[in-house]
Enzyme design. Structure first.
Site, PDB file in Angstrom:
ATOM      1  N   HIS A  68       0.801  -1.287  -0.109  1.00 16.89           N
ATOM      2  CA  HIS A  68      -0.159  -0.044   0.030  1.00 16.89           C
ATOM      3  C   HIS A  68       0.888   1.209  -0.031  1.00 16.89           C
ATOM      4  CE1 HIS A  68      -3.700  -2.258   1.816  1.00 16.89           C
ATOM      5  NE2 HIS A  68      -3.230  -2.783   0.684  1.00 16.89           N
ATOM      6  N   GLU A  80       1.422   3.751   1.937  1.00 17.76           N
ATOM      7  CA  GLU A  80       2.224   4.350   3.147  1.00 17.76           C
ATOM      8  C   GLU A  80       3.404   3.297   3.329  1.00 17.76           C
ATOM      9  OE1 GLU A  80      -2.322   4.167   4.421  1.00 17.76           O
ATOM     10  OE2 GLU A  80      -0.906   3.143   2.997  1.00 17.76           O
ATOM     11  N   CYS A 130      -4.892   0.996   6.645  1.00 15.73           N
ATOM     12  CA  CYS A 130      -5.663  -0.084   7.216  1.00 15.73           C
ATOM     13  C   CYS A 130      -5.043  -0.603   8.558  1.00 15.73           C
ATOM     14  CB  CYS A 130      -5.547  -1.109   6.090  1.00 15.73           C
ATOM     15  SG  CYS A 130      -4.018  -1.753   5.550  1.00 15.73           S
TER      16      CYS A 130
END
Length: 361
Positions: A47, A49, A72
């Site tokens: 993802h 990040e 998440c």
């Protein structure tokens, strides 16, 4: 440009590439300088990040993370992003919007706060929400987000009375439509569009680094799509949804590499509600509906359209026989008409582009 603006820019660049996941942008800042950037990778990969952390130019300890979406907190194809953020020593997280996924929604923020990380809402919520509008609907309802796109004259015509329609909108508007296609999982048309225009239905004009073409979906009750149609010879997949079509017509199309799905409804025509449910079951989160007028009218009649993007050319066509963009049954009284909210008005070349969301959908 603010740090969140940059994160938004990163997220926009991967729309349509990372589906069914949301496209997210992330920026790491330390001592007033960007030390890392990231955007969501294709499903099964990191993802945004994590990409930003892994590619940081220096130690991320004490840095601030700007992200367009709440990190998440659950295990999916990859581990929770919040755990990596906490373990990295990042001291502050600025996020734009909460994750609409019910299994996340606020839990990632709570976990970051419990770990002693300073968390703030960083603004740009409207832009961030638009980026993940298809994901937000799909993750909650398991059906795709449908955008109706059409080009028309100032007097509401999509073609002359003889059927000529190329081109009502400007070249720059048509290039923008190709960007819309590349941002969508699928492009949908009715069979009459195939018969009349013989379109390619692909994303072209080098609008972005196209990794995959949108799936082409044709609503074709009687499987009338010609075997020599250009749409059948383009890269990517073609799905034809039929009603009470003859077996031979379907078999011939299947042999050409097309996937045929039967969705018969009233009078043997395609049941559009069941068709949209099926499309959602295939992990297709966004559909750009490009016509024709009967298909658009039917989708409006069934309350299936979520968003409208209308390109209005400064020309008058006239003619009682010239078609309008939305036909079929329509409404009897104005109070039942489809109203839009969150209206945006832009200009591309000489065309005016009006977009908005259908109230109630």
């Amino acid at each position: 440009m603010s740090y969140m603006d940059r994160a938004i820019e990163l997220a926009k660049s991967n729309i349509g590439i990372v589906s069914p996941n949301p496209s997210v942008g992330a920026v790491l800042v330390k001592n007033g300088h960007i030390i890392g950037e990231g955007k969501t990778q294709v499903p099964g990969n990191f993802h945004a990040e994590i990409v930003a952390i892994n590619h940081a130019k220096e130690d991320v300890y004490g840095s601030t993370l700007y992200t367009t979406l709440e990190p998440c907190s659950h295990f999916g194809r990859t581990p929770p992003c919040v755990d990596t953020i906490i373990n990295s020593g990042i001291s502050k997280v600025s996020y734009s919007i909460l994750d609409p996924n019910p299994i996340v929604n606020g839990k990632g923020i709570s976990k970051l706060k419990d770990a002693g990380i300073n968390v703030e809402v960083g603004g740009k919520s409207s832009e961030a929400s638009e980026i993940i509008e298809a994901y937000a609907k799909f993750i909650n309802y398991k059906i795709p987000f449908l955008t109706a796109k059409f080009a028309m004259s100032l007097d509401g015509k999509i073609a002359t009375k003889t059927g000529e329609s190329k081109w009502i909108s400007s070249l720059d508007s048509r290039k923008y439509v190709h960007l819309m296609r590349s941002n969508s999982d699928a492009v949908m048309v009715g069979v009459n569009t195939i018969l009349k225009d013989n379109p390619l239905l692909t994303s072209r004009y080098e609008v972005k680094n196209i990794i995959k073409q949108p799936i082409r979906i044709i609503i074709d009750t009687y499987a009338r799509t010609p075997l020599n149609s250009q749409v059948l010879n383009q890269p990517g997949e073609t799905l034809i949804i039929v009603g009470n079509a003859k077996e031979k017509s379907c078999d011939d199309l299947t042999k050409s590499g097309v996937k045929i799905v039967r969705m018969p409804g009233k009078n043997g025509k395609v049941d559009l509600i069941n068709a949209i449910n099926y499309i959602g079951s295939q992990n297709i989160t966004s559909v750009l509906v490009e016509g024709g007028s009967i298909l658009l009218g039917s989708l409006f009649d069934d309350s299936l359209i979520d968003k409208i993007v209308a390109f209005i050319s400064p020309r008058i066509i006239g003619g009682i026989e010239a078609k309008s963009p939305v036909e079929n049954k329509g409404v009897d009284v104005l109070k039942n008409s489809n109203l839009l909210k969150n209206i945006k008005v832009n200009q591309i070349d000489n065309d005016v582009v009006i977009s908005g969301y259908v109230i109630g959908n």
